[in-house]
Design an enzyme around this catalytic site. Structure first.
Site, PDB file in Angstrom:
ATOM      1  N   PHE A  23       0.855  -1.190   0.000  1.00 64.58           N
ATOM      2  CA  PHE A  23       0.000   0.000   0.000  1.00 64.58           C
ATOM      3  C   PHE A  23       0.891   1.241   0.000  1.00 64.58           C
ATOM      4  O   PHE A  23       1.882   1.300   0.720  1.00 64.58           O
ATOM      5  CB  PHE A  23      -0.915  -0.006   1.227  1.00 64.58           C
ATOM      6  CG  PHE A  23      -2.075   0.927   1.097  1.00 64.58           C
ATOM      7  CD1 PHE A  23      -3.179   0.578   0.335  1.00 64.58           C
ATOM      8  CD2 PHE A  23      -2.056   2.155   1.710  1.00 64.58           C
ATOM      9  CE1 PHE A  23      -4.257   1.444   0.205  1.00 64.58           C
ATOM     10  CE2 PHE A  23      -3.124   3.031   1.585  1.00 64.58           C
ATOM     11  CZ  PHE A  23      -4.226   2.674   0.826  1.00 64.58           C
ATOM     12  N   PHE A  58      -1.150  -2.740   8.231  1.00 67.39           N
ATOM     13  CA  PHE A  58      -1.770  -3.541   9.283  1.00 67.39           C
ATOM     14  C   PHE A  58      -1.195  -4.952   9.326  1.00 67.39           C
ATOM     15  O   PHE A  58      -1.107  -5.564  10.392  1.00 67.39           O
ATOM     16  CB  PHE A  58      -3.290  -3.597   9.071  1.00 67.39           C
ATOM     17  CG  PHE A  58      -4.035  -4.219  10.210  1.00 67.39           C
ATOM     18  CD1 PHE A  58      -4.199  -3.533  11.412  1.00 67.39           C
ATOM     19  CD2 PHE A  58      -4.590  -5.489  10.097  1.00 67.39           C
ATOM     20  CE1 PHE A  58      -4.888  -4.100  12.470  1.00 67.39           C
ATOM     21  CE2 PHE A  58      -5.279  -6.064  11.146  1.00 67.39           C
ATOM     22  CZ  PHE A  58      -5.436  -5.369  12.336  1.00 67.39           C
ATOM     23  N   ALA A  81       4.037   2.912   4.724  1.00 63.51           N
ATOM     24  CA  ALA A  81       3.681   4.337   4.671  1.00 63.51           C
ATOM     25  C   ALA A  81       2.212   4.498   5.028  1.00 63.51           C
ATOM     26  O   ALA A  81       1.331   4.056   4.290  1.00 63.51           O
ATOM     27  CB  ALA A  81       3.957   4.902   3.284  1.00 63.51           C
ATOM     28  N   HIS A  89      -8.537   6.930  10.908  1.00 67.35           N
ATOM     29  CA  HIS A  89      -7.964   5.616  10.601  1.00 67.35           C
ATOM     30  C   HIS A  89      -6.435   5.630  10.730  1.00 67.35           C
ATOM     31  O   HIS A  89      -5.840   4.700  11.274  1.00 67.35           O
ATOM     32  CB  HIS A  89      -8.388   5.203   9.185  1.00 67.35           C
ATOM     33  CG  HIS A  89      -7.823   3.910   8.721  1.00 67.35           C
ATOM     34  ND1 HIS A  89      -8.285   2.699   9.184  1.00 67.35           N
ATOM     35  CD2 HIS A  89      -6.835   3.632   7.845  1.00 67.35           C
ATOM     36  CE1 HIS A  89      -7.597   1.732   8.606  1.00 67.35           C
ATOM     37  NE2 HIS A  89      -6.709   2.263   7.794  1.00 67.35           N
ATOM     38  N   ARG A 128      10.472  11.650   2.701  1.00 67.37           N
ATOM     39  CA  ARG A 128      11.133  10.738   3.645  1.00 67.37           C
ATOM     40  C   ARG A 128      11.611   9.448   2.974  1.00 67.37           C
ATOM     41  O   ARG A 128      12.330   8.667   3.581  1.00 67.37           O
ATOM     42  CB  ARG A 128      10.190  10.429   4.803  1.00 67.37           C
ATOM     43  CG  ARG A 128      10.069  11.616   5.754  1.00 67.37           C
ATOM     44  CD  ARG A 128       8.858  11.539   6.658  1.00 67.37           C
ATOM     45  NE  ARG A 128       8.811  12.651   7.583  1.00 67.37           N
ATOM     46  CZ  ARG A 128       8.450  13.889   7.279  1.00 67.37           C
ATOM     47  NH1 ARG A 128       8.109  14.196   6.046  1.00 67.37           N
ATOM     48  NH2 ARG A 128       8.425  14.850   8.190  1.00 67.37           N
TER      49      ARG A 128
END
Length: 155
Positions: A23, A58, A81, A89, A128
């Site tokens: 993701f 997750f 990320a 969330h 980053r």
């Protein structure tokens, strides 16, 4: 004088498991590139590095635990990320992932380096994960190397 123990940046004799989230792959692929770059610069051989690609942040703790419980890795590097959206969330997800990874390293007595970004927007995440010394994947790998070598010193 007190004895001071410090981790070293010599990864030649170490084995690493890397867990990376798909993701936000535009970010996580760059984090993975940074982590692999750091490991190789510090002497890690490709055949001593295993990468597990999971769907999202997750799932990172599950795959990190799978690596940790095998006993064949000196450190696990976690890359993902989590970018803030319109709901809370982001906050719940980050807290649950971070808490699980912290518990994992204590339970299995193995360094779990945190390269999971939590940013306000995609621009921050991309900064980053840039191809420069501030790449958080690179930094997570350096942390993993230093922690693993320090644990070896301490027995």
């Amino acid at each position: 004088m007190a004895t001071i123990h410090k981790g070293q940046r010599d990864a030649a004799a170490l084995r690493f498991g890397i867990v990376v989230s798909r993701f936000n792959s535009v970010v996580t692929e760059r984090l993975l590139h940074g982590a692999l770059k750091a490991l190789r610069e510090c002497g890690a051989a490709d055949d001593r590095i295993e990468v597990a690609e999971g769907p999202g942040a997750f799932e990172i703790p599950l795959f990190a635990e799978s690596f940790a419980k095998t006993g064949k890795f000196d450190a696990v590097i976690c890359l993902g990320a989590i970018v803030r959206g319109e709901t809370q969330h982001h906050d719940y997800l980050a807290r649950s992932v971070f808490d699980a990874l912290q518990q994992l390293q204590v339970t299995h007595h193995i360094p779990v380096a945190l390269g999971v970004l939590t940013t306000e927007n995609m621009e921050q995440a991309l900064r980053r994960a840039a191809d420069d010394p501030g790449n958080k994947g690179y930094e997570a790998a350096i942390t993993a190397i230093e922690m693993a070598t320090l644990l070896q010193q301490l027995g």
